[in-house]
Design an enzyme around this catalytic site. Structure first.
Site, PDB file in Angstrom:
ATOM      1  N   ALA A  79     -22.398  48.441  51.957  1.00 11.69           N
ATOM      2  CA  ALA A  79     -22.358  50.358  52.295  1.00 11.69           C
ATOM      3  C   ALA A  79     -24.352  51.165  52.460  1.00 11.69           C
ATOM      4  O   ALA A  79     -24.027  52.376  53.214  1.00 11.69           O
ATOM      5  CB  ALA A  79     -21.985  50.862  50.999  1.00 11.69           C
ATOM      6  N   GLY A 129     -23.838  49.374  44.883  1.00  9.65           N
ATOM      7  CA  GLY A 129     -25.156  49.336  44.527  1.00  9.65           C
ATOM      8  C   GLY A 129     -25.775  49.415  45.777  1.00  9.65           C
ATOM      9  O   GLY A 129     -25.598  49.181  47.080  1.00  9.65           O
ATOM     10  N   ARG A 145     -12.191  42.404  40.744  1.00 12.78           N
ATOM     11  CA  ARG A 145     -12.801  43.970  40.440  1.00 12.78           C
ATOM     12  C   ARG A 145     -12.556  44.563  38.786  1.00 12.78           C
ATOM     13  O   ARG A 145     -11.115  44.462  38.426  1.00 12.78           O
ATOM     14  CB  ARG A 145     -13.237  44.271  41.212  1.00 12.78           C
ATOM     15  CG  ARG A 145     -13.911  43.850  42.700  1.00 12.78           C
ATOM     16  CD  ARG A 145     -13.753  44.615  43.199  1.00 12.78           C
ATOM     17  NE  ARG A 145     -14.560  45.463  43.448  1.00 12.78           N
ATOM     18  CZ  ARG A 145     -15.403  46.507  44.209  1.00 12.78           C
ATOM     19  NH1 ARG A 145     -13.778  46.907  45.231  1.00 12.78           N
ATOM     20  NH2 ARG A 145     -15.724  47.255  44.201  1.00 12.78           N
TER      21      ARG A 145
HETATM   22  C1  LIG Z   1     -16.011  44.238  46.471  1.00 10.67           C
HETATM   23  C2  LIG Z   1     -16.925  44.730  47.163  1.00 10.67           C
HETATM   24  C3  LIG Z   1     -18.151  45.126  46.944  1.00 10.67           C
HETATM   25  C4  LIG Z   1     -19.144  45.784  46.855  1.00 10.67           C
HETATM   26  N1  LIG Z   1     -20.322  46.198  47.313  1.00 10.67           N
HETATM   27  C5  LIG Z   1     -20.493  46.599  47.836  1.00 10.67           C
HETATM   28  C6  LIG Z   1     -22.131  47.097  47.308  1.00 10.67           C
HETATM   29  O1  LIG Z   1     -22.324  46.907  46.680  1.00 10.67           O
HETATM   30  N2  LIG Z   1     -23.329  47.849  47.369  1.00 10.67           N
HETATM   31  C7  LIG Z   1     -23.056  48.247  49.221  1.00 10.67           C
HETATM   32  O2  LIG Z   1     -24.221  48.430  50.086  1.00 10.67           O
HETATM   33  N3  LIG Z   1     -21.537  47.832  49.879  1.00 10.67           N
HETATM   34  C8  LIG Z   1     -20.976  47.373  49.071  1.00 10.67           C
HETATM   35  N4  LIG Z   1     -19.958  46.826  49.487  1.00 10.67           N
HETATM   36  C9  LIG Z   1     -19.330  47.056  50.983  1.00 10.67           C
HETATM   37  C10 LIG Z   1     -19.023  48.904  50.919  1.00 10.67           C
HETATM   38  O3  LIG Z   1     -18.429  49.134  49.830  1.00 10.67           O
HETATM   39  C11 LIG Z   1     -18.398  49.085  52.375  1.00 10.67           C
HETATM   40  O4  LIG Z   1     -19.395  48.606  53.505  1.00 10.67           O
HETATM   41  C12 LIG Z   1     -18.283  50.531  52.452  1.00 10.67           C
HETATM   42  O5  LIG Z   1     -17.785  51.336  51.628  1.00 10.67           O
HETATM   43  C13 LIG Z   1     -17.852  51.299  54.079  1.00 10.67           C
HETATM   44  O6  LIG Z   1     -17.495  52.104  54.100  1.00 10.67           O
HETATM   45  P1  LIG Z   1     -17.189  53.436  55.125  1.00 10.67           P
HETATM   46  O7  LIG Z   1     -17.145  54.472  55.247  1.00 10.67           O
HETATM   47  O8  LIG Z   1     -17.588  51.992  56.774  1.00 10.67           O
HETATM   48  O9  LIG Z   1     -15.416  52.269  55.049  1.00 10.67           O
HETATM   49  P2  LIG Z   1     -14.084  53.451  53.936  1.00 10.67           P
HETATM   50  O10 LIG Z   1     -14.990  52.576  52.681  1.00 10.67           O
HETATM   51  O11 LIG Z   1     -13.180  51.813  54.490  1.00 10.67           O
HETATM   52  O12 LIG Z   1     -13.626  54.028  54.774  1.00 10.67           O
HETATM   53  C14 LIG Z   1     -12.845  54.438  55.305  1.00 10.67           C
HETATM   54  C15 LIG Z   1     -11.832  56.248  55.439  1.00 10.67           C
HETATM   55  O13 LIG Z   1     -11.533  55.988  57.016  1.00 10.67           O
HETATM   56  C16 LIG Z   1     -10.443  56.036  56.625  1.00 10.67           C
HETATM   57  N5  LIG Z   1      -9.012  55.527  57.441  1.00 10.67           N
HETATM   58  C17 LIG Z   1      -8.817  54.454  57.773  1.00 10.67           C
HETATM   59  N6  LIG Z   1      -7.969  54.468  59.027  1.00 10.67           N
HETATM   60  C18 LIG Z   1      -7.761  55.479  59.450  1.00 10.67           C
HETATM   61  C19 LIG Z   1      -7.206  56.220  60.211  1.00 10.67           C
HETATM   62  N7  LIG Z   1      -6.308  55.083  61.235  1.00 10.67           N
HETATM   63  N8  LIG Z   1      -7.157  57.760  60.460  1.00 10.67           N
HETATM   64  C20 LIG Z   1      -7.531  58.213  59.923  1.00 10.67           C
HETATM   65  N9  LIG Z   1      -8.360  57.960  58.646  1.00 10.67           N
HETATM   66  C21 LIG Z   1      -7.948  56.164  59.049  1.00 10.67           C
HETATM   67  C22 LIG Z   1      -9.346  55.388  55.104  1.00 10.67           C
HETATM   68  O14 LIG Z   1      -8.690  56.216  54.673  1.00 10.67           O
HETATM   69  C23 LIG Z   1     -10.988  55.864  54.371  1.00 10.67           C
HETATM   70  O15 LIG Z   1     -11.021  56.630  53.593  1.00 10.67           O
HETATM   71  C24 LIG Z   1     -18.856  46.308  49.293  1.00 10.67           C
HETATM   72  C25 LIG Z   1     -17.641  46.005  49.293  1.00 10.67           C
HETATM   73  C26 LIG Z   1     -16.363  44.888  48.842  1.00 10.67           C
HETATM   74  C27 LIG Z   1     -15.193  44.547  48.956  1.00 10.67           C
END
Ligand SMILES: Cc1cc2nc3c(=O)[nH]c(=O)nc-3n(C[C@H](O)[C@H](O)[C@H](O)COP(=O)(O)OP(=O)(O)OC[C@H]3O[C@@H](n4cnc5c(N)ncnc54)[C@H](O)[C@@H]3O)c2cc1C
Length: 437
Positions: free
Chosen positions: A343, A52, A211
């Site tokens: 996020a 969200g 979930r």
């Molecule tokens: C249960 C739950 C509910 C949530 N609900 C919300 C919400 O409602 N609203 C909100 O704002 N946030 C929410 N969040 C938080 C949100 O999901 C995260 O903050 C956000 O998705 C993080 O995105 P990111 O791209 O930083 O990391 P990630 O989504 O973890 O992406 C990391 C990427 O890096 C890649 N990767 C990892 N290591 C390597 C490597 N060594 N080399 C190359 N690639 C790599 C992975 O494959 C992945 O594609 C929630 C989180 C959880 C756990």
């Protein structure tokens, strides 16, 4: 039509193609900064159902690139209600009720178990839930072809001279870039490089979450319209349950699913996997003391997962300079989800860093840009991590307020203001001043 700026004389590697990596790639592409995204998986993808965004984060999407907001609106549930609300709060734990089934007296009126004890107001404007995979698809559409390389798991970074970074991948290949932006999530390798393995380690928060999603039509069989089609929070001892509508990925399919996130507590998590399959029966056993309504939501989901909820200890910095590595999104500040803004913070990071990088003209200014980004973003992002932990305790009646529902309401209806009323453009202005200083 805006004119395309000339390409920058430096090139960046983004590690990770989640919400952070793709949003940043869109921001950098718009500023004509040569960029490559390295993703360890075979394709882009998100696990889990809903995520969200509140209106302030959707506005920030538009500041990065109007197409991001448009994509969000295409796949969101368009969940604006009048007046705007975040959640109706209800008590779902039967142990909280007296013998007559009442949980609270407010304004001379008794409120029963399962009824709304109050509503947490939200802010006006478009926001709401999206299916993660659908939102990611919208981001992918905004990227130029060929910007990403897949099956590239980063294992190390060494210095290639002049602060440049040589990336080492698990497949034995290397790549050289002026700087690396680590968007590789909570288990980040780039975080280990910047902070060291011990400081980078994610910590189990004491909470885990079931979930799942269920079709809206099904939910309407046992929930009233308001409960099924708008966000609900059911609270209880050491547990709480969220339900909110999400769309099916197109503008014609508003509110087709109800997303269920049911939180519970345990002292430690020993499974090396953080997402594990579970069963409806196990979930129902965990919620044995809860109302029939909450249990009927659980009884109607298929294939629930359990997610162990980890977060990060506060990082002392988000970047290093030799070689240049800067952390963004969950790699920098992974939070528990109890304020639904992790996020959103990723989006804000992308806006500030993207703008700063767009303003500099050479590699020798990258350090200044990272320093300004760090100074502006780190305090706010780390505050989210800490206050989210506290929110998890509030929702589960184990904070300083305990189960005093008057104190609970007072805290709940005010605690999100610093997140939602934030002026991100003022942050950028401050960062720009630091960059120029
Ligand atoms: C249960 C739950 C509910 C949530 N609900 C919300 C919400 O409602 N609203 C909100 O704002 N946030 C929410 N969040 C938080 C949100 O999901 C995260 O903050 C956000 O998705 C993080 O995105 P990111 O791209 O930083 O990391 P990630 O989504 O973890 O992406 C990391 C990427 O890096 C890649 N990767 C990892 N290591 C390597 C490597 N060594 N080399 C190359 N690639 C790599 C992975 O494959 C992945 O594609 C929630 C989180 C959880 C756990």
């Amino acid at each position: 039509m805006g004119t395309t700026p000339p390409p920058k004389p430096f090139n960046l590697a983004i590690i990770g193609g989640g919400i952070s990596g793709l949003t940043l790639a869109i921001a950098l592409h718009a500023r004509n900064i040569p960029t490559t995204v390295y993703e360890s998986a075979a394709s882009f993808g998100e696990i889990g159902a809903g995520v969200g965004f509140q209106p302030n984060f959707v506005r920030t999407m538009a500041l990065i690139a109007p197409g991001i907001k448009e994509g969000f609106l295409r796949c969101s549930d368009n969940g604006e209600s009048e007046p705007p609300k975040w959640f109706d709060v209800r008590i779902g734990d039967t142990r909280n009720a007296d013998s007559g089934g009442f949980v609270r007296e407010k304004d001379g009126r008794g409120i029963r178990l399962g009824d709304a004890i109050f509503t947490i107001p939200a802010r006006p404007g478009p926001g709401g839930g999206v299916h993660r995979a659908h939102f990611l698809d919208e981001l992918i559409r905004l990227l130029p072809g060929g910007i990403a390389q897949f099956r590239k798991r980063l294992v190390g970074v060494t210095e290639g001279g002049g602060g440049d970074a040589v990336l080492h991948f698990a497949d034995g290949t290397t790549a050289r870039h002026t700087a690396v932006i680590g968007c590789d999530g909570i288990k980040s390798r780039t975080r280990e490089i910047v902070l060291g393995r011990d400081e980078a380690r994610p910590l189990f928060s004491g909470k885990y979450a079931y979930r799942a999603i269920l079709p809206m039509q099904k939910a309407l069989e046992f929930l009233d319209d308001r409960e099924a089609t708008t966000p609900q929070m059911y609270c209880g001892y050491k547990r709480h349950v969220l339900t909110f509508p999400i769309a099916n990925g197109t503008i014609f399919n508003r509110r087709t699913f109800v997303c269920l996130v049911a939180f519970s507590s345990r002292a430690e998590w020993t499974d090396p996997e953080w997402v594990v399959k579970t069963s409806r029966e196990d979930m129902l056993a965990d919620y044995a003391d809860w109302t029939e309504k909450v249990k009927s939501i659980m009884a109607n989901v298929k294939n629930p997962d359990i997610w162990a909820l980890y977060n990060h200890a506060p990082a002392r910095t988000f970047y290093q300079t030799r070689p240049r590595v800067c952390l963004l999104g969950d790699a920098a500040h992974a939070s528990t989800p109890h304020q639904g803004s992790g996020a959103g913070m990723c989006i804000e990071d992308c806006y500030v860093l993207g703008e700063l990088l767009g303003e500099i003209s050479g590699a020798d200014e990258l350090e200044k840009a990272f320093r300004a980004y760090d100074a502006v973003r780190r305090p706010r992002a780390l505050k989210l991590v800490e206050t989210s932990r506290q929110a998890g305790m509030l929702w589960e009646l184990e904070g300083p307020e305990g189960d005093d529902l008057d104190a609970f309401e007072k805290n709940a209806v005010t605690r999100m203001a610093w997140i939602w009323d934030h002026e991100i453009e003022q942050d950028l202005e401050r960062a720009r001043e630091l960059l120029r200083a």
